[in-house]
Design an enzyme around this catalytic site. Sequence first.
Site, PDB file in Angstrom:
ATOM      1  N   ASN A 239     -19.082 -28.705  40.841  1.00 15.09           N
ATOM      2  CA  ASN A 239     -17.680 -28.659  41.243  1.00 15.09           C
ATOM      3  C   ASN A 239     -17.542 -27.426  42.133  1.00 15.09           C
ATOM      4  O   ASN A 239     -17.451 -26.305  41.637  1.00 15.09           O
ATOM      5  CB  ASN A 239     -16.813 -28.557  39.979  1.00 15.09           C
TER       6      ASN A 239
ATOM      7  N   ARG B  13     -17.946 -33.350  42.229  1.00 16.37           N
ATOM      8  CA  ARG B  13     -16.515 -33.610  42.176  1.00 16.37           C
ATOM      9  C   ARG B  13     -15.965 -33.387  43.588  1.00 16.37           C
ATOM     10  O   ARG B  13     -16.198 -32.337  44.190  1.00 16.37           O
ATOM     11  CB  ARG B  13     -15.853 -32.626  41.209  1.00 16.37           C
TER      12      ARG B  13
ATOM     13  N   HIS C 166      -6.534 -35.755  39.389  1.00 15.31           N
ATOM     14  CA  HIS C 166      -7.014 -35.848  37.995  1.00 15.31           C
ATOM     15  C   HIS C 166      -7.445 -37.278  37.667  1.00 15.31           C
ATOM     16  O   HIS C 166      -7.447 -37.678  36.501  1.00 15.31           O
ATOM     17  CB  HIS C 166      -5.912 -35.466  36.966  1.00 15.31           C
TER      18      HIS C 166
ATOM     19  N   ASN D  40      -3.543 -26.451  33.147  1.00 16.07           N
ATOM     20  CA  ASN D  40      -2.965 -25.506  34.089  1.00 16.07           C
ATOM     21  C   ASN D  40      -2.316 -26.304  35.231  1.00 16.07           C
ATOM     22  O   ASN D  40      -1.202 -26.048  35.650  1.00 16.07           O
ATOM     23  CB  ASN D  40      -4.083 -24.589  34.576  1.00 16.07           C
TER      24      ASN D  40
ATOM     25  N   ARG E 201       2.537 -24.178  39.856  1.00 17.83           N
ATOM     26  CA  ARG E 201       3.102 -25.082  40.865  1.00 17.83           C
ATOM     27  C   ARG E 201       4.500 -25.539  40.446  1.00 17.83           C
ATOM     28  O   ARG E 201       4.729 -25.813  39.269  1.00 17.83           O
ATOM     29  CB  ARG E 201       2.222 -26.310  41.052  1.00 17.83           C
TER      30      ARG E 201
ATOM     31  N   GLU F 230     -14.206 -34.527  32.241  1.00 16.47           N
ATOM     32  CA  GLU F 230     -14.403 -34.961  33.631  1.00 16.47           C
ATOM     33  C   GLU F 230     -15.856 -34.838  34.066  1.00 16.47           C
ATOM     34  O   GLU F 230     -16.367 -35.694  34.786  1.00 16.47           O
ATOM     35  CB  GLU F 230     -13.484 -34.140  34.551  1.00 16.47           C
TER      36      GLU F 230
END
Length: 400
Positions: free
Chosen positions: A7, A93, A182, A213, A243, A385
Amino acid sequence: MNILVINAGSSSLKYQLFDMETQEIRAKGLCERIGIDGKFTYKPQVEGKQTIDAADVPMPTHNEAIQAVLKALVDENNGVLKSMDEIDAVGHRVLHGGQKFSESVLIDEKVIAAIEECIPLGPLHNPANLMGIHACAEVMPKVPQVAVFDTAFHQTMPKSSYVYAIPYEFYEKYGVRRYGFHGTSHRYVSAKAIELLGGKAEGTKVITCHLGNGSSLAAVKDGKCFDTSMGLTPLEGVPMGTRSGSMDPAIVEFIANNEKLTASETLTMLNKKSGVLGISGVSSDFRDLDDAAAKGNERAQLALDIFSYSVKKYIGSYVAAMGGVDAIVFTAGLGENSAEMRASISSGLEYLGIEIDAEKNSKRGTVDITGKNSKVKVFVIPTNEELVIAMDTQAIVSKL
Ligand code: ADP
């Protein structure tokens, strides 16, 4: 089969090496501050092997970072592999697959070009993901690589879920639409929920709440994504750690004019200084907010209330959108660990047939927390994931 999952961020690279026979992690770690001063972490999950946590490791580019990872993996004393040849494939990813990718793919020149074409949609992440891909190709030229996209699972949404009510030409010209993120997590936990419901995807309606998060929800009908809360970028939807989530778009110009900010500076504020951090002024971490609220901090409590209220509204809207719901799933850092937040979100949804059991809600791991009188199943399902990326990679390279 050993699969390395990568990732890659702009200055970081997270990695996990999976043994696919057992689906267990053999080693994992993180390269940080790539291009700056280089920090390298290596954690072998094998008894007797030492962890490495080293600062000032020269990593001018992602290439040296990958080389450092491989060196640690095959190290005579602390490595978990005899040689690099034991790595059978790499799974990456990738943030944004635009409209080009609805599933994971074997990486070739055409795929790399397509990921490049998606850079305008994921300007921060896609270039970093590509750096990870190029670095692996250079350092391990013979090892097949697979791309797993955060957006892919959401590609089944109907047009009425993903087209924005702005001039249609912006969708046609620039691909401005809801993509959702996601996806790997929503796919994994919705499939697990369908298994728990009896295994047949056809006819099921599941709402998955990935609350961490970054947070997003998805409405999953017949095992396919029907709607999701994140949009063109991960900024839309529920408020998150930092966010803002959805708000009146006119706020952007209003704040920009008053604070003498550019559009891009205003967006940085909405991405990095907003959400529960912005509301509370305390932290983006929900554990800190819990502590502060318990000590009487009203803005921390307000941040928790706004978050919970927003998730509840999305659940209600997805029940309406799908014409019912069979199961609700909580996952990710907050969804898996905060019994209080799950209880707060579920309270008041009894009229929809959604109730949770207080005692079951206090348990950990994969749990059915459905209340006695609930018509809808409520599950906590830990997401993974990285394992999904490894499994997709295995499935693709096994066919080669
Ligand atoms: P990311 O989006 O970075 O992958 P995670 O899914 O790991 O995030 O979630 C991290 C967040 O989960 C933390 O910021 C924290 O707010 C929240 N969290 C983790 N454990 C708990 C807990 N026990 N109680 C409340 N919040 C928690």
